[in-house]
Design a protein around this motif. Structure first.
Motif, PDB file in Angstrom:
ATOM      1  N   LYS A   1      -5.557  -5.480  15.450  1.00 21.20           N
ATOM      2  CA  LYS A   1      -6.189  -4.256  14.921  1.00 21.20           C
ATOM      3  C   LYS A   1      -7.222  -3.723  15.916  1.00 21.20           C
ATOM      4  O   LYS A   1      -7.302  -2.511  16.155  1.00 21.20           O
ATOM      5  CB  LYS A   1      -6.850  -4.542  13.565  1.00 21.20           C
TER       6      LYS A   1
ATOM      7  N   ILE B   1       4.824  -6.181  17.388  1.00 21.33           N
ATOM      8  CA  ILE B   1       4.959  -5.227  16.270  1.00 21.33           C
ATOM      9  C   ILE B   1       3.626  -4.515  16.012  1.00 21.33           C
ATOM     10  O   ILE B   1       3.547  -3.283  16.032  1.00 21.33           O
ATOM     11  CB  ILE B   1       5.453  -5.958  14.995  1.00 21.33           C
TER      12      ILE B   1
ATOM     13  N   LEU C   1       0.838  -1.212   0.000  1.00 18.54           N
ATOM     14  CA  LEU C   1       0.000   0.000   0.000  1.00 18.54           C
ATOM     15  C   LEU C   1       0.869   1.257   0.000  1.00 18.54           C
ATOM     16  O   LEU C   1       0.604   2.210  -0.731  1.00 18.54           O
ATOM     17  CB  LEU C   1      -0.907   0.042   1.247  1.00 18.54           C
TER      18      LEU C   1
ATOM     19  N   ASN D   1      -9.589  -0.814   6.270  1.00 17.63           N
ATOM     20  CA  ASN D   1      -9.549  -1.137   4.845  1.00 17.63           C
ATOM     21  C   ASN D   1     -10.179  -2.486   4.570  1.00 17.63           C
ATOM     22  O   ASN D   1      -9.953  -3.455   5.298  1.00 17.63           O
ATOM     23  CB  ASN D   1      -8.095  -1.194   4.362  1.00 17.63           C
TER      24      ASN D   1
HETATM   25  N1  LIG Z   1      -3.174  -5.073   1.813  1.00 17.27           N
HETATM   26  C1  LIG Z   1      -4.362  -5.270   2.342  1.00 17.27           C
HETATM   27  O1  LIG Z   1      -5.257  -5.955   1.792  1.00 17.27           O
HETATM   28  C2  LIG Z   1      -4.711  -4.608   3.655  1.00 17.27           C
HETATM   29  C3  LIG Z   1      -6.050  -4.599   4.061  1.00 17.27           C
HETATM   30  C4  LIG Z   1      -6.363  -4.047   5.288  1.00 17.27           C
HETATM   31  C5  LIG Z   1      -5.370  -3.485   6.081  1.00 17.27           C
HETATM   32  N2  LIG Z   1      -4.083  -3.506   5.647  1.00 17.27           N
HETATM   33  C6  LIG Z   1      -3.056  -2.928   6.522  1.00 17.27           C
HETATM   34  O2  LIG Z   1      -2.351  -1.934   5.799  1.00 17.27           O
HETATM   35  C7  LIG Z   1      -0.977  -1.923   6.209  1.00 17.27           C
HETATM   36  C8  LIG Z   1      -0.051  -2.091   5.017  1.00 17.27           C
HETATM   37  O3  LIG Z   1      -0.337  -3.321   4.361  1.00 17.27           O
HETATM   38  P1  LIG Z   1       0.503  -3.776   3.087  1.00 17.27           P
HETATM   39  O4  LIG Z   1      -0.384  -4.668   2.308  1.00 17.27           O
HETATM   40  O5  LIG Z   1       1.108  -2.595   2.439  1.00 17.27           O
HETATM   41  O6  LIG Z   1       1.633  -4.657   3.799  1.00 17.27           O
HETATM   42  P2  LIG Z   1       3.152  -4.960   3.342  1.00 17.27           P
HETATM   43  O7  LIG Z   1       3.530  -6.208   4.039  1.00 17.27           O
HETATM   44  O8  LIG Z   1       3.273  -4.915   1.888  1.00 17.27           O
HETATM   45  O9  LIG Z   1       3.968  -3.725   3.945  1.00 17.27           O
HETATM   46  C9  LIG Z   1       4.258  -3.599   5.312  1.00 17.27           C
HETATM   47  C10 LIG Z   1       5.524  -2.752   5.429  1.00 17.27           C
HETATM   48  O10 LIG Z   1       5.812  -2.610   6.834  1.00 17.27           O
HETATM   49  C11 LIG Z   1       7.220  -2.732   7.003  1.00 17.27           C
HETATM   50  N3  LIG Z   1       7.494  -3.188   8.367  1.00 17.27           N
HETATM   51  C12 LIG Z   1       7.124  -4.363   8.942  1.00 17.27           C
HETATM   52  N4  LIG Z   1       7.573  -4.440  10.204  1.00 17.27           N
HETATM   53  C13 LIG Z   1       8.245  -3.273  10.436  1.00 17.27           C
HETATM   54  C14 LIG Z   1       8.925  -2.755  11.576  1.00 17.27           C
HETATM   55  N5  LIG Z   1       9.038  -3.465  12.726  1.00 17.27           N
HETATM   56  N6  LIG Z   1       9.464  -1.507  11.498  1.00 17.27           N
HETATM   57  C15 LIG Z   1       9.359  -0.779  10.342  1.00 17.27           C
HETATM   58  N7  LIG Z   1       8.753  -1.241   9.223  1.00 17.27           N
HETATM   59  C16 LIG Z   1       8.190  -2.475   9.285  1.00 17.27           C
HETATM   60  C17 LIG Z   1       7.662  -3.770   5.962  1.00 17.27           C
HETATM   61  O11 LIG Z   1       9.044  -3.639   5.645  1.00 17.27           O
HETATM   62  C18 LIG Z   1       6.749  -3.419   4.792  1.00 17.27           C
HETATM   63  O12 LIG Z   1       7.363  -2.535   3.874  1.00 17.27           O
HETATM   64  C19 LIG Z   1      -0.840  -3.014   7.267  1.00 17.27           C
HETATM   65  O13 LIG Z   1      -1.017  -2.420   8.540  1.00 17.27           O
HETATM   66  C20 LIG Z   1      -1.998  -3.930   6.961  1.00 17.27           C
HETATM   67  O14 LIG Z   1      -2.417  -4.626   8.104  1.00 17.27           O
HETATM   68  C21 LIG Z   1      -3.723  -4.044   4.455  1.00 17.27           C
END
Ligand SMILES: NC(=O)c1ccc[n+]([C@@H]2O[C@H](COP(=O)([O-])OP(=O)(O)OC[C@H]3O[C@@H](n4cnc5c(N)ncnc54)[C@H](O)[C@@H]3O)[C@@H](O)[C@H]2O)c1
Length: 344
Positions: A145, A92, A12, A167
């Motif tokens: 969450k 985390i 995202l 989301n």
């Molecule tokens: N993609 C979806 O369908 C979706 C839906 C609902 C909610 N979300 C939420 O949106 C957010 C982003 O999702 P995404 O799909 O981009 O996930 P993703 O896994 O692609 O990205 C997560 C990012 O967080 C970073 N990260 C993880 N642990 C870390 C730490 N300890 N310190 C610093 N950085 C850290 C990772 O390096 C990564 O770049 C998340 O909170 C996820 O729960 C995503």
């Protein structure tokens, strides 16, 4: 506004950063870049970055940066990943999110936009759930969450506005592609094998939203008056965009030629099953103008997978499945069991 985006190098975040920049925001990133090997469609935009693990952020790291708002995306981002080690997920996704918000508040940040998830509704049945629906999380991910939202609520005050953007499941092309989310996954199966393999029995309901419409929602909440978003939860998606997995598969079969529908090896009824009502964000945040439908997203992915040369080997490898990439990094000792990069 000056906006700190955590997780700006993820699926995202890497699409949200250019959207925020195009609307005039000054973006700073914070990410440990766990998925640096997972580019598909270009590379993330380069922005000034705080190279700090979110677990270690203190108010001192943020003080003096004049940050107006934090968009908090960084997390272990799905159920399988968070099931690996539930305690690490709580460290985390929960504890570090709360301490980040406390640090943000102490350093004078006014808005904290938390990337929550409709998965906190867990098992919902046929009725469309609005923001007042009961929480029913079925995994540590969903539970984390819920608990972050509850903790952020206690931090809300005149000078600090937390907002909970729940989301729907995302889909669509990203510089840091994920093929472990249902639409992207079904199109990848179809594009690389000619088979659309559902990993459930096809009956569960899922609300779905395009990655760029999520970016639009966060940008619209940044622009909204504080009194309309202060301490509010918003389901992020679009009316009409709840689908049964079987219906998604039918759309994929319609768009990708010569595909056969089938079930994956682990197909079973899925207990995550919910439909969501998105009227509140449309009513209260009129700047939010979602553009995408699942059909259009499937067409986008099919074209991108062909142009980007997505092969069965690439899809079977770790790059686009978050759990597999984390397992690869751990097996290579590149990160430790706490998912911190090894010193070497
Ligand atoms: N993609 C979806 O369908 C979706 C839906 C609902 C909610 N979300 C939420 O949106 C957010 C982003 O999702 P995404 O799909 O981009 O996930 P993703 O896994 O692609 O990205 C997560 C990012 O967080 C970073 N990260 C993880 N642990 C870390 C730490 N300890 N310190 C610093 N950085 C850290 C990772 O390096 C990564 O770049 C998340 O909170 C996820 O729960 C995503």
């Amino acid at each position: 506004m000056k906006v700190l985006v955590t997780g700006h190098l993820g699926y995202l975040g890497s699409e949200m950063v250019p959207v925020l920049q195009s609307r005039g925001h000054d973006v700073i990133g914070l990410d440990t870049d766990l998925f640096g090997n997972c580019d598909f469609h270009g590379t993330p935009v380069d922005v000034p970055t705080l190279n700090i693990d979110m677990r270690d952020v203190t108010a001192a790291d943020l003080t003096g940066l004049d940050i107006d708002a934090v968009i908090h995306l960084a997390a272990l981002s799905n159920d399988p990943l968070s099931d690996l080690d539930p305690q690490l997920t709580y460290d985390i996704n929960l504890d570090a999110s709360v301490s980040l918000a406390e640090a943000a508040k102490a350093s004078g940040v006014q808005r904290f936009l938390f990337s929550s998830s409709c998965s906190l509704y867990g098992k919902g049945g046929d009725a469309e759930l609005d923001e007042n629906a009961e929480f029913n999380p079925v995994t540590p991910y969903g539970e984390s969450k819920v608990r972050v939202e509850q903790a952020l609520h206690t931090l809300a005050c005149d000078s600090f506005s937390p907002v909970y953007l729940r989301n729907a499941t995302a889909y669509g092309l990203s510089r840091r592609l994920r093929a472990d989310i249902v639409v992207n996954n079904l199109v990848a199966h179809a594009a690389t094998s000619g088979k659309i393999l559902m990993e459930s029995d096809g009956t569960p309901w899922r609300p779905l939203v395009h990655v760029l419409d999520i970016a639009d929602a966060f940008a619209a909440v940044l622009d909204a008056p504080a009194e309309t978003i202060h301490d509010q939860a918003f389901n992020v998606g679009r009316a009409g965009e709840n689908y049964q997995v079987r219906q998604i598969a039918d759309i994929v079969a319609d768009v990708v030629p010569d595909c056969a529908l089938g079930f994956g090896m682990h197909a079973s009824p899925d207990i995550r099953d919910y439909r969501v009502d998105f009227s509140k964000i449309h009513r209260m945040v009129p700047g939010y103008q979602p553009q995408w439908t699942v059909r259009r997203g499937v067409e986008q992915l099919w074209a991108a997978y062909r142009q980007g040369g997505m092969t069965a080997d690439m899809f079977a490898g770790p790059s686009y499945i978050r759990l597999r990439e984390i397992q690869r990094l751990c097996a290579a000792d590149a990160v430790g069991p706490d998912l911190r990069w090894s010193a070497a």
